[in-house]
Design a protein around this motif. Sequence first.
Motif, PDB file in Angstrom:
ATOM      1  N   LYS A 125       0.884  -1.124  -0.004  1.00 17.05           N
ATOM      2  CA  LYS A 125      -0.023   0.104   0.101  1.00 17.05           C
ATOM      3  C   LYS A 125       0.941   1.350  -0.095  1.00 17.05           C
ATOM      4  N   PRO A 126       0.190   2.044  -0.745  1.00 21.94           N
ATOM      5  CA  PRO A 126       1.289   3.706  -0.495  1.00 21.94           C
ATOM      6  C   PRO A 126       1.290   4.093   0.633  1.00 21.94           C
ATOM      7  N   LEU A 127       2.524   4.640   1.175  1.00 24.02           N
ATOM      8  CA  LEU A 127       2.898   5.223   2.496  1.00 24.02           C
ATOM      9  C   LEU A 127       2.488   6.686   2.593  1.00 24.02           C
ATOM     10  N   THR A 128       2.036   7.153   3.756  1.00 25.76           N
ATOM     11  CA  THR A 128       1.246   8.359   3.813  1.00 25.76           C
ATOM     12  C   THR A 128       2.684   9.377   3.420  1.00 25.76           C
ATOM     13  N   LEU A 129       2.376  10.820   3.174  1.00 21.59           N
ATOM     14  CA  LEU A 129       3.270  11.744   2.967  1.00 21.59           C
ATOM     15  C   LEU A 129       4.249  11.807   3.953  1.00 21.59           C
ATOM     16  N   ARG A 130       3.921  11.709   5.103  1.00 23.45           N
ATOM     17  CA  ARG A 130       4.981  12.036   6.278  1.00 23.45           C
ATOM     18  C   ARG A 130       5.802  10.824   6.355  1.00 23.45           C
ATOM     19  N   ARG A 131       5.513   9.675   6.174  1.00 23.87           N
ATOM     20  CA  ARG A 131       6.379   8.431   6.092  1.00 23.87           C
ATOM     21  C   ARG A 131       7.239   8.464   4.886  1.00 23.87           C
ATOM     22  N   ASN A 132       6.607   8.785   3.729  1.00 22.74           N
ATOM     23  CA  ASN A 132       7.641   8.850   2.598  1.00 22.74           C
ATOM     24  C   ASN A 132       8.686   9.887   2.569  1.00 22.74           C
ATOM     25  N   PHE A 133       8.220  11.012   3.354  1.00 19.88           N
ATOM     26  CA  PHE A 133       9.201  12.200   3.547  1.00 19.88           C
ATOM     27  C   PHE A 133      10.389  11.477   4.616  1.00 19.88           C
ATOM     28  N   SER A 134      10.046  10.880   5.624  1.00 14.98           N
ATOM     29  CA  SER A 134      10.794  10.424   6.491  1.00 14.98           C
ATOM     30  C   SER A 134      11.743   9.469   5.850  1.00 14.98           C
ATOM     31  N   TRP A 135      11.249   8.596   5.215  1.00 14.47           N
ATOM     32  CA  TRP A 135      12.224   7.554   4.401  1.00 14.47           C
ATOM     33  C   TRP A 135      12.998   8.237   3.479  1.00 14.47           C
ATOM     34  N   THR A 136      12.546   8.954   2.747  1.00 11.16           N
ATOM     35  CA  THR A 136      13.445   9.813   1.581  1.00 11.16           C
ATOM     36  C   THR A 136      14.513  10.568   2.303  1.00 11.16           C
ATOM     37  N   PHE A 137      14.158  11.508   3.400  1.00  4.87           N
ATOM     38  CA  PHE A 137      15.086  12.122   3.813  1.00  4.87           C
ATOM     39  C   PHE A 137      16.291  11.314   4.368  1.00  4.87           C
ATOM     40  N   THR A 138      15.819  10.361   5.331  1.00  4.88           N
ATOM     41  CA  THR A 138      16.827   9.355   5.920  1.00  4.88           C
ATOM     42  C   THR A 138      17.578   8.871   4.782  1.00  4.88           C
ATOM     43  N   GLY A 139      17.161   8.256   3.670  1.00  2.00           N
ATOM     44  CA  GLY A 139      18.020   7.863   2.500  1.00  2.00           C
ATOM     45  C   GLY A 139      18.759   8.757   1.879  1.00  2.00           C
ATOM     46  N   ASN A 140      18.348   9.900   1.738  1.00  2.00           N
ATOM     47  CA  ASN A 140      19.072  10.908   1.049  1.00  2.00           C
ATOM     48  C   ASN A 140      20.257  11.701   1.923  1.00  2.00           C
ATOM     49  N   LEU A 141      19.829  11.609   3.094  1.00  4.80           N
ATOM     50  CA  LEU A 141      20.851  12.192   4.298  1.00  4.80           C
ATOM     51  C   LEU A 141      22.091  11.036   4.250  1.00  4.80           C
ATOM     52  N   ILE A 142      21.813   9.646   4.240  1.00  2.00           N
ATOM     53  CA  ILE A 142      23.024   8.980   4.213  1.00  2.00           C
ATOM     54  C   ILE A 142      23.682   9.061   2.840  1.00  2.00           C
ATOM     55  N   TYR A 143      23.099   9.047   1.760  1.00  3.55           N
ATOM     56  CA  TYR A 143      23.670   9.167   0.496  1.00  3.55           C
ATOM     57  C   TYR A 143      24.335  10.373   0.227  1.00  3.55           C
ATOM     58  N   ALA A 144      23.700  11.546   0.362  1.00  2.00           N
ATOM     59  CA  ALA A 144      24.467  12.872   0.511  1.00  2.00           C
ATOM     60  C   ALA A 144      25.758  12.889   1.306  1.00  2.00           C
ATOM     61  N   ALA A 145      25.637  12.276   2.587  1.00  3.51           N
ATOM     62  CA  ALA A 145      26.711  12.289   3.418  1.00  3.51           C
ATOM     63  C   ALA A 145      27.942  11.451   2.782  1.00  3.51           C
ATOM     64  N   SER A 146      27.487  10.332   2.137  1.00  2.94           N
ATOM     65  CA  SER A 146      28.682   9.496   1.537  1.00  2.94           C
ATOM     66  C   SER A 146      29.108  10.122   0.357  1.00  2.94           C
ATOM     67  N   GLN A 147      28.186  10.642  -0.610  1.00  4.99           N
ATOM     68  CA  GLN A 147      28.834  11.529  -1.888  1.00  4.99           C
ATOM     69  C   GLN A 147      29.791  12.588  -1.150  1.00  4.99           C
ATOM     70  N   TRP A 148      29.175  13.558  -0.135  1.00  4.76           N
ATOM     71  CA  TRP A 148      30.226  14.512   0.407  1.00  4.76           C
ATOM     72  C   TRP A 148      31.465  13.978   0.920  1.00  4.76           C
ATOM     73  N   GLY A 149      31.483  12.497   1.539  1.00  8.96           N
ATOM     74  CA  GLY A 149      32.435  11.861   2.050  1.00  8.96           C
ATOM     75  C   GLY A 149      33.494  11.496   0.995  1.00  8.96           C
ATOM     76  N   MET A 150      32.974  11.369  -0.305  1.00 10.39           N
ATOM     77  CA  MET A 150      34.067  10.892  -1.516  1.00 10.39           C
ATOM     78  C   MET A 150      34.863  12.096  -1.734  1.00 10.39           C
ATOM     79  N   LEU A 151      34.263  13.324  -1.806  1.00  9.12           N
ATOM     80  CA  LEU A 151      35.103  14.566  -1.784  1.00  9.12           C
ATOM     81  C   LEU A 151      36.006  14.674  -0.632  1.00  9.12           C
ATOM     82  N   VAL A 152      35.621  14.468   0.602  1.00  4.69           N
ATOM     83  CA  VAL A 152      36.478  14.588   1.531  1.00  4.69           C
ATOM     84  C   VAL A 152      37.630  13.501   1.460  1.00  4.69           C
ATOM     85  N   ALA A 153      37.201  12.490   1.066  1.00  7.69           N
ATOM     86  CA  ALA A 153      38.331  11.351   1.020  1.00  7.69           C
ATOM     87  C   ALA A 153      39.459  11.945  -0.091  1.00  7.69           C
TER      88      ALA A 153
END
Length: 446
Positions: A5-33
Amino acid sequence: MKQLKPLTLRRNFSWTFTGNLIYAASQWGMLVALAKLGSPEMVGQFTLGLAVTAPVIMFTNLQLRGIQATDAKGDYVFSDYLGLRLIGTGLALLIIAGITLKAGYRWETSLVILAIALAKAFESISDVFYGLIQQHERMDRIAIALMIKGPLSLLLLGIGVSLTGSVVGGAIGLAIAWGLVLFGWEIGNGRLILKNSSHGREGEDLLVANAELANSQNPLYPRWERKTLGKLVWLALPLGFVMMLISLNTNIPRYFIERYLGERELGIFAAMSYLMVVGQMVVSALAESASPRLAKYYAAGNSTAFRTLILKLVGVGLMLGAGGVFVAVVAGRPILTLLYKPEYAERSDLFAWLMVAAGMGYVSSFLGYGMTAARYFRVQMPLFVLVTGSCAIACFWLIPTQGVLGAAIALIVGAIVQVVFSFAVIAYAIYKIQKHEKTKSPPYVS
């Protein structure tokens, strides 16, 4: 079979934010490395590879994910999107190879560009699966993919650089990571979503289920039906140009910096620019979660709901921008010293200007998602011609005399143009909804 079933907007945002947070941190980590293990020149070389490949990939992608996610009427099936994406990705690889050979870069730089192009090809195919998942409002599946892809990318890039002492090894590691996630996770999730839709859905999802069942072949396979692909290309082509122009708007300053100031200054500029992603991460998470809902509001002719949600998104963008500028002014120097090296902290003034550009970019990004949700595709092409042209002219005048600071100002100039004209399009779209509310006819414009 258990229904997804489709998730609520709040849950979709929470999941997307968490996923993007980890992904963006990793992408930034590549530049730091790269900054820690190597030098600003290595960061610049990697950034140049991204700058060369991104506009081509963005154009051939045709923004199919956005069209998929907002295809509330079920006009096309997944096989059509996948078939067109595979054609576009193959074309992109050929174009990038031609550009690389023609530009006459050093052999090491050319290898970096080609390795990044391969990684981007895997990412493009992943993106069309993300569009399918996003259409069904299951952003948790995309978030998990990003949580795997981000750290794995950082790990393999770091190993590649350590083993070879070169950015080439890191770029190859990046391509391997993205390929593994595509074949190990994302394709499987696409299969699950399609099986779920084939077991019957209610409401608007029934359109998707019926369309998939009408397809005579496995819905996970690409379909190359000339007439259908022609219609889809005609629909998506304006957005392909738009996404290319958006990418060029981001990367044009980098081309000028590399041309006039060299790879070292490009590396410093790119490292600071990536800190803009902190806010963009929130913007993308919220906008991607809200896009299907915005599309449904617009398709239903609900002007109040559409306008209210757009204004809320713009408000978030303004707050993020103001917060970024405050942090840059108050604590820019220690942040840059901690994250990179003292030589980066010497340009804390550049950091503050980039945060101003970022804040305006957050607002314009939300407005852009609103235009796509309302199916205002073609108007975006002349809009971004103006935006990109303004940025290019500003770069031409400012970078030779002002250096990297001129590049930041050029980004601000482009952002101002984008906000003003995007707001005008959204205002017109809302006017059209209100007009059609009286006649009860759909207000789609493509």
